[in-house]
Design a protein around this motif. Structure first.
Motif, PDB file in Angstrom:
ATOM      1  N   LYS A  32     151.810  96.946 104.812  1.00 35.47           N
ATOM      2  CA  LYS A  32     151.403  96.152 105.948  1.00 35.47           C
ATOM      3  C   LYS A  32     151.470  94.543 105.711  1.00 35.47           C
ATOM      4  CE  LYS A  32     148.140  99.178 108.352  1.00 35.47           C
ATOM      5  NZ  LYS A  32     146.721  99.375 108.789  1.00 35.47           N
ATOM      6  N   TYR A  33     151.216  94.253 104.537  1.00 37.77           N
ATOM      7  CA  TYR A  33     151.127  92.870 104.276  1.00 37.77           C
ATOM      8  C   TYR A  33     152.471  92.305 103.581  1.00 37.77           C
ATOM      9  CZ  TYR A  33     146.271  93.242 105.032  1.00 37.77           C
ATOM     10  OH  TYR A  33     144.788  93.529 105.545  1.00 37.77           O
ATOM     11  N   GLU A  34     153.482  93.221 103.253  1.00 38.70           N
ATOM     12  CA  GLU A  34     154.772  92.666 102.813  1.00 38.70           C
ATOM     13  C   GLU A  34     155.547  92.204 104.150  1.00 38.70           C
ATOM     14  OE1 GLU A  34     156.701  95.772 100.795  1.00 38.70           O
ATOM     15  OE2 GLU A  34     155.065  96.169  99.592  1.00 38.70           O
ATOM     16  N   PHE A  35     155.794  90.859 103.849  1.00 32.45           N
ATOM     17  CA  PHE A  35     156.659  90.099 104.877  1.00 32.45           C
ATOM     18  C   PHE A  35     157.880  89.604 104.446  1.00 32.45           C
ATOM     19  CE2 PHE A  35     152.499  90.136 106.830  1.00 32.45           C
ATOM     20  CZ  PHE A  35     152.748  89.876 108.155  1.00 32.45           C
ATOM     21  N   ALA A  36     158.763  90.457 104.441  1.00 31.84           N
ATOM     22  CA  ALA A  36     160.249  90.192 104.184  1.00 31.84           C
ATOM     23  C   ALA A  36     160.850  89.545 105.354  1.00 31.84           C
ATOM     24  CB  ALA A  36     160.677  91.231 103.375  1.00 31.84           C
ATOM     25  N   VAL A  37     161.038  88.267 105.557  1.00 32.88           N
ATOM     26  CA  VAL A  37     161.623  87.497 106.780  1.00 32.88           C
ATOM     27  C   VAL A  37     162.997  87.512 106.493  1.00 32.88           C
ATOM     28  CG1 VAL A  37     161.474  85.672 108.281  1.00 32.88           C
ATOM     29  CG2 VAL A  37     159.266  86.731 107.219  1.00 32.88           C
ATOM     30  N   ASN A  38     163.823  88.018 107.479  1.00 33.92           N
ATOM     31  CA  ASN A  38     165.206  87.618 107.649  1.00 33.92           C
ATOM     32  C   ASN A  38     165.551  86.470 107.994  1.00 33.92           C
ATOM     33  OD1 ASN A  38     168.001  87.688 107.960  1.00 33.92           O
ATOM     34  ND2 ASN A  38     168.142  89.799 108.750  1.00 33.92           N
ATOM     35  N   ILE A  39     165.766  85.410 107.214  1.00 38.88           N
ATOM     36  CA  ILE A  39     165.838  84.002 107.744  1.00 38.88           C
ATOM     37  C   ILE A  39     167.045  83.772 108.571  1.00 38.88           C
ATOM     38  CG2 ILE A  39     166.371  81.670 106.671  1.00 38.88           C
ATOM     39  CD1 ILE A  39     163.300  82.661 106.057  1.00 38.88           C
ATOM     40  N   ASN A  40     168.199  84.557 108.413  1.00 41.58           N
ATOM     41  CA  ASN A  40     169.273  84.510 109.317  1.00 41.58           C
ATOM     42  C   ASN A  40     168.687  84.798 110.593  1.00 41.58           C
ATOM     43  OD1 ASN A  40     170.970  83.655 107.464  1.00 41.58           O
ATOM     44  ND2 ASN A  40     171.565  85.856 106.968  1.00 41.58           N
ATOM     45  N   SER A  41     167.935  85.842 110.735  1.00 41.97           N
ATOM     46  CA  SER A  41     167.850  86.260 112.152  1.00 41.97           C
ATOM     47  C   SER A  41     166.669  85.379 112.723  1.00 41.97           C
ATOM     48  CB  SER A  41     167.098  87.612 112.142  1.00 41.97           C
ATOM     49  OG  SER A  41     168.093  88.652 111.743  1.00 41.97           O
ATOM     50  N   LEU A  42     165.919  84.794 111.900  1.00 41.40           N
ATOM     51  CA  LEU A  42     164.823  83.940 112.615  1.00 41.40           C
ATOM     52  C   LEU A  42     165.334  82.578 112.727  1.00 41.40           C
ATOM     53  CD1 LEU A  42     161.784  83.348 112.852  1.00 41.40           C
ATOM     54  CD2 LEU A  42     161.532  82.570 110.475  1.00 41.40           C
ATOM     55  N   LEU A 108     156.573  85.571 118.037  1.00 34.84           N
ATOM     56  CA  LEU A 108     157.125  86.737 117.157  1.00 34.84           C
ATOM     57  C   LEU A 108     156.277  87.006 115.980  1.00 34.84           C
ATOM     58  CD1 LEU A 108     160.741  84.950 116.375  1.00 34.84           C
ATOM     59  CD2 LEU A 108     160.113  86.946 117.614  1.00 34.84           C
ATOM     60  N   LEU A 109     155.541  85.656 115.326  1.00 37.51           N
ATOM     61  CA  LEU A 109     154.505  86.221 114.516  1.00 37.51           C
ATOM     62  C   LEU A 109     153.385  86.991 115.025  1.00 37.51           C
ATOM     63  CD1 LEU A 109     153.632  85.965 111.445  1.00 37.51           C
ATOM     64  CD2 LEU A 109     152.295  83.705 112.290  1.00 37.51           C
ATOM     65  N   ASN A 110     153.006  86.840 116.421  1.00 40.16           N
ATOM     66  CA  ASN A 110     151.968  87.540 116.882  1.00 40.16           C
ATOM     67  C   ASN A 110     152.253  88.961 117.083  1.00 40.16           C
ATOM     68  OD1 ASN A 110     149.451  87.949 117.977  1.00 40.16           O
ATOM     69  ND2 ASN A 110     150.073  87.377 120.088  1.00 40.16           N
ATOM     70  N   THR A 111     153.630  89.036 117.560  1.00 38.82           N
ATOM     71  CA  THR A 111     154.020  90.565 117.678  1.00 38.82           C
ATOM     72  C   THR A 111     154.238  91.437 116.508  1.00 38.82           C
ATOM     73  OG1 THR A 111     155.378  89.778 119.643  1.00 38.82           O
ATOM     74  CG2 THR A 111     156.159  91.952 118.690  1.00 38.82           C
ATOM     75  N   THR A 112     154.531  90.586 115.461  1.00 39.78           N
ATOM     76  CA  THR A 112     154.703  91.165 114.115  1.00 39.78           C
ATOM     77  C   THR A 112     153.210  91.597 113.380  1.00 39.78           C
ATOM     78  OG1 THR A 112     156.507  89.833 113.606  1.00 39.78           O
ATOM     79  CG2 THR A 112     155.324  90.986 111.618  1.00 39.78           C
ATOM     80  N   ILE A 113     152.326  90.852 113.832  1.00 42.58           N
ATOM     81  CA  ILE A 113     150.771  91.103 113.312  1.00 42.58           C
ATOM     82  C   ILE A 113     150.328  92.111 113.953  1.00 42.58           C
ATOM     83  CG2 ILE A 113     148.493  90.183 113.158  1.00 42.58           C
ATOM     84  CD1 ILE A 113     150.476  89.217 111.019  1.00 42.58           C
ATOM     85  N   ASN A 115     152.115  94.797 115.577  1.00 45.46           N
ATOM     86  CA  ASN A 115     152.871  95.834 115.292  1.00 45.46           C
ATOM     87  C   ASN A 115     152.358  96.542 113.992  1.00 45.46           C
ATOM     88  OD1 ASN A 115     154.243  95.677 117.705  1.00 45.46           O
ATOM     89  ND2 ASN A 115     155.898  95.025 116.757  1.00 45.46           N
ATOM     90  N   ARG A 116     151.781  95.637 113.068  1.00 42.10           N
ATOM     91  CA  ARG A 116     151.575  96.218 111.799  1.00 42.10           C
ATOM     92  C   ARG A 116     149.955  96.584 111.551  1.00 42.10           C
ATOM     93  NH1 ARG A 116     154.843  93.628 107.045  1.00 42.10           N
ATOM     94  NH2 ARG A 116     156.850  93.392 108.044  1.00 42.10           N
ATOM     95  N   GLY A 117     149.275  96.116 112.851  1.00 47.38           N
ATOM     96  CA  GLY A 117     147.800  96.578 112.922  1.00 47.38           C
ATOM     97  C   GLY A 117     146.986  95.808 112.117  1.00 47.38           C
ATOM     98  N   LEU A 118     147.432  94.253 111.962  1.00 49.96           N
ATOM     99  CA  LEU A 118     146.569  93.620 111.078  1.00 49.96           C
ATOM    100  C   LEU A 118     145.766  92.733 111.953  1.00 49.96           C
ATOM    101  CD1 LEU A 118     149.320  92.195 108.512  1.00 49.96           C
ATOM    102  CD2 LEU A 118     147.822  93.955 108.378  1.00 49.96           C
ATOM    103  N   ASN A 119     145.579  92.888 113.176  1.00 55.38           N
ATOM    104  CA  ASN A 119     144.766  91.994 114.030  1.00 55.38           C
ATOM    105  C   ASN A 119     143.551  92.669 114.230  1.00 55.38           C
ATOM    106  OD1 ASN A 119     146.052  94.018 115.634  1.00 55.38           O
ATOM    107  ND2 ASN A 119     146.220  92.787 117.387  1.00 55.38           N
ATOM    108  N   LYS A 120     142.373  92.400 113.324  1.00 52.26           N
ATOM    109  CA  LYS A 120     141.151  93.029 113.810  1.00 52.26           C
ATOM    110  C   LYS A 120     140.006  92.272 114.302  1.00 52.26           C
ATOM    111  CE  LYS A 120     142.375  95.728 109.817  1.00 52.26           C
ATOM    112  NZ  LYS A 120     142.114  96.273 108.579  1.00 52.26           N
TER     113      LYS A 120
END
Length: 120
Positions: A32-42, A108-113, A115-120
């Protein structure tokens, strides 16, 4: 003798299966904590210029490292490290991106957080 060997084999296979399940839970939590960001897409999503792209690449690399460190921590320390990493990332991005790009990035970051269930 044959029954003893078969019983031992069954015990060993159950032990391995149990240990494997425990490891999967730990690796799932760490994933859940691994953030491999695709820089091209971003870069395309935010319409970044060359200088912004390089800065965003450095910031996301640092954020990924911070989140990996948070995954290694436990309990309340993990939550604090995660929160600090998010605040630092957003502060750095705010200086690099313009207003519209920043709002898109936050979404985008909020959606990612979420989706990973990191917002507690």
């Amino acid at each position: 003798m044959k029954k003893i060997v078969l019983t031992l084999a069954a015990l060993l296979s159950m032990t391995v299966a149990f240990a494997e399940g425990t490891n999967d839970n730990e690796s799932t939590e760490a994933a859940k904590y691994e953030f491999a960001v695709n820089i091209n897409s971003l870069s395309k999503a935010l319409d970044l210029n060359y200088d912004q792209r390089k800065a965003v690449e450095d910031i996301t690399s640092m954020f990924s490292s911070d989140m990996t460190n948070a995954a290694a921590a436990s309990g309340t320390e993990r939550a604090k490290m995660q929160n600090d990493a998010l605040i630092r990332n957003l502060a750095y991005m705010r200086t690099v991106l313009d207003k519209d790009q920043y709002h898109t990035y936050v979404a985008l970051l909020n959606t990612t957080i979420n989706n990973r269930g990191l917002n507690k």
